[in-house]
Design a protein around this motif. Sequence first.
Motif, mmCIF file in Angstrom:
data_model
loop_
_atom_site.group_PDB
_atom_site.id
_atom_site.type_symbol
_atom_site.label_atom_id
_atom_site.label_comp_id
_atom_site.label_asym_id
_atom_site.label_seq_id
_atom_site.Cartn_x
_atom_site.Cartn_y
_atom_site.Cartn_z
ATOM 1 N N VAL A 46 12.543 9.906 -5.668
ATOM 2 C CA VAL A 46 11.658 11.047 -5.455
ATOM 3 C C VAL A 46 12.191 11.877 -4.294
ATOM 4 C CG1 VAL A 46 9.308 11.809 -4.989
ATOM 5 C CG2 VAL A 46 9.694 9.680 -6.274
ATOM 6 N N GLU A 47 12.468 13.150 -4.560
ATOM 7 C CA GLU A 47 12.906 14.091 -3.527
ATOM 8 C C GLU A 47 11.761 15.025 -3.171
ATOM 9 O OE1 GLU A 47 16.613 16.112 -4.293
ATOM 10 O OE2 GLU A 47 17.160 14.599 -5.802
ATOM 11 N N GLY A 48 11.684 15.398 -1.914
ATOM 12 C CA GLY A 48 10.674 16.352 -1.478
ATOM 13 C C GLY A 48 9.289 15.755 -1.329
ATOM 14 N N LEU A 49 9.186 14.429 -1.257
ATOM 15 C CA LEU A 49 7.889 13.781 -1.122
ATOM 16 C C LEU A 49 7.198 14.242 0.162
ATOM 17 C CD1 LEU A 49 6.329 11.254 -2.581
ATOM 18 C CD2 LEU A 49 6.954 10.083 -0.472
ATOM 19 N N LEU A 50 5.916 14.541 0.082
ATOM 20 C CA LEU A 50 5.142 14.857 1.274
ATOM 21 C C LEU A 50 5.016 13.595 2.123
ATOM 22 C CD1 LEU A 50 3.250 16.548 3.053
ATOM 23 C CD2 LEU A 50 1.388 15.847 1.533
ATOM 24 N N MET A 65 1.106 -4.457 -3.065
ATOM 25 C CA MET A 65 0.908 -5.015 -4.410
ATOM 26 C C MET A 65 2.223 -5.235 -5.148
ATOM 27 S SD MET A 65 -2.645 -3.159 -5.604
ATOM 28 C CE MET A 65 -2.158 -1.479 -5.193
ATOM 29 N N GLY A 66 3.327 -5.281 -4.399
ATOM 30 C CA GLY A 66 4.584 -5.738 -4.981
ATOM 31 C C GLY A 66 5.671 -4.722 -5.196
ATOM 32 N N ALA A 67 5.370 -3.432 -5.107
ATOM 33 C CA ALA A 67 6.405 -2.419 -5.308
ATOM 34 C C ALA A 67 7.314 -2.341 -4.084
ATOM 35 C CB ALA A 67 5.779 -1.061 -5.585
ATOM 36 N N GLU A 68 8.601 -2.079 -4.313
ATOM 37 C CA GLU A 68 9.537 -1.860 -3.217
ATOM 38 C C GLU A 68 9.701 -0.350 -3.036
ATOM 39 O OE1 GLU A 68 13.214 -3.894 -3.819
ATOM 40 O OE2 GLU A 68 12.239 -5.763 -4.453
ATOM 41 N N ILE A 69 9.345 0.145 -1.861
ATOM 42 C CA ILE A 69 9.354 1.584 -1.596
ATOM 43 C C ILE A 69 10.035 1.829 -0.268
ATOM 44 C CG2 ILE A 69 7.944 3.655 -1.296
ATOM 45 C CD1 ILE A 69 5.740 2.265 -2.879
ATOM 46 N N GLU A 70 11.143 2.565 -0.301
ATOM 47 C CA GLU A 70 11.898 2.833 0.919
ATOM 48 C C GLU A 70 12.352 4.282 0.955
ATOM 49 O OE1 GLU A 70 12.134 0.748 3.319
ATOM 50 O OE2 GLU A 70 11.354 -1.027 2.274
ATOM 51 N N ARG A 71 12.387 4.844 2.160
ATOM 52 C CA ARG A 71 12.931 6.189 2.358
ATOM 53 C C ARG A 71 14.351 6.068 2.852
ATOM 54 N NH1 ARG A 71 14.054 10.183 6.029
ATOM 55 N NH2 ARG A 71 13.222 12.281 5.617
ATOM 56 N N GLY A 72 15.282 6.699 2.133
ATOM 57 C CA GLY A 72 16.677 6.660 2.531
ATOM 58 C C GLY A 72 16.972 7.641 3.650
#
Length: 448
Positions: A46-50, A65-72
Amino acid sequence: MPHPNPTPRQIHSSGPLRGRVAVPGDKSISHRALMFSALAVGESRVEGLLEGEDVLATAAALRAMGAEIERGADGIWRIHGVGVGGLLQPQGALEMGNSGTSTRLLMGLIASHAITAAFTGDASLTKRPMGRVIEPLSRMGASFTSYPGGRLPLILRGTNPAIPIDYTLPVASAQVKSAVLLAGLNTPGITRVIEPIATRDHSERMLRGFGATVEVENSPAGRIIAITGEAELKPQRIVVPGDPSSAAFLVVAATIVPGSDVIVENVGLNPTRAGIFTALRMMGADITELNPREVGGEPVADLRVRHAQLKAIEVPAELAPSMIDEYPILFVAAAFAEGRTVARGAHELRVKESDRIAAMAAALGACGVETQEYEDGLAVQGNGGEAIAGGGTVATQLDHRIAMSMAVAGLYTRAPLTLDDAAPIATSYPIFFESLDKLRGTNAMQPA
């Protein structure tokens, strides 16, 4: 309880706004991009996420709840999803901060999973009604224990398999619609939502993009959205367009401050969201769309806005669903118009982050603007384009849109006005003051 770090801020009037500025990513689309990516199998980008507090609350809950979410380091968010039906039991309460969107949509997401989740929020969020989501999700088999009045804190016990339903929205609400559709993702059969008045359609557009079967048809009863359950979502690359709600503050600022000429870049113009620009044009605003294009399946353009003399109107009630979050800044525009603007048919304003009708009547009144409050809206007596008095202290009510709206009003006042707390602005537009200062070529908004 107050916001953790109240930040009073004094706003001084100054010269015209000039130049170009981009607004942060669309908040509604950002929430959904994270949620749908968390239900896909594989990596979505996802690009441009607020990166405001509301969206970060959604990301934290999905991680729990199990998702892997990281900002590069490149600013791109990478999400490895768990698949539809794969959400895990969170180990602690889900802290939603100020975000009603996070809360209501995640309630739908969890309702058709056999897990239990506790939701908490800040003082503003705990006042907001959740019964409108609890009612349809209970029909699908989920159960709830909530604070009296169907409010946070609450405990949701999801169910699997859930029961598909046909549900007619009693009020126009994209959040309720989306909650039911998200519950339907993991529910056998077809879940239908009937909306007598069309609301923003980001969920339908994006769910199709992820591979869900979503059918939309018009009927005498309204717009019918049907989702086929037990879906398999495929990872996507998403570019989030600029938030029209955030852009509206800059558009009104350039409109009311004499000599201004501003280009607001990359503004999402989904017709279910762009009612504020329609209303402002009806009042005489000078708004030109440049370089129209499509970004992430959404119509987008750059908006050139020049100062214009506004005239009062009676705002068509049918615009309400497409601009419900923008009424506070519309009331500010009305304060600088010639004549008496009347905006009604917007009952939903009473149950936002604050009672936005009462909050804006009080805020404008503190700055010398005459208003008349109705149960479903506000009438604002404009001053014909002259600077308003200012000089008062505005109670922002833990509401980011009240704070930003009155900051814009403060750009053209005879005396500085003070926001009692500007901190809530970080929930949706963390760089709001930087954007205004860039256009002003100054830093006239100092801590009080």
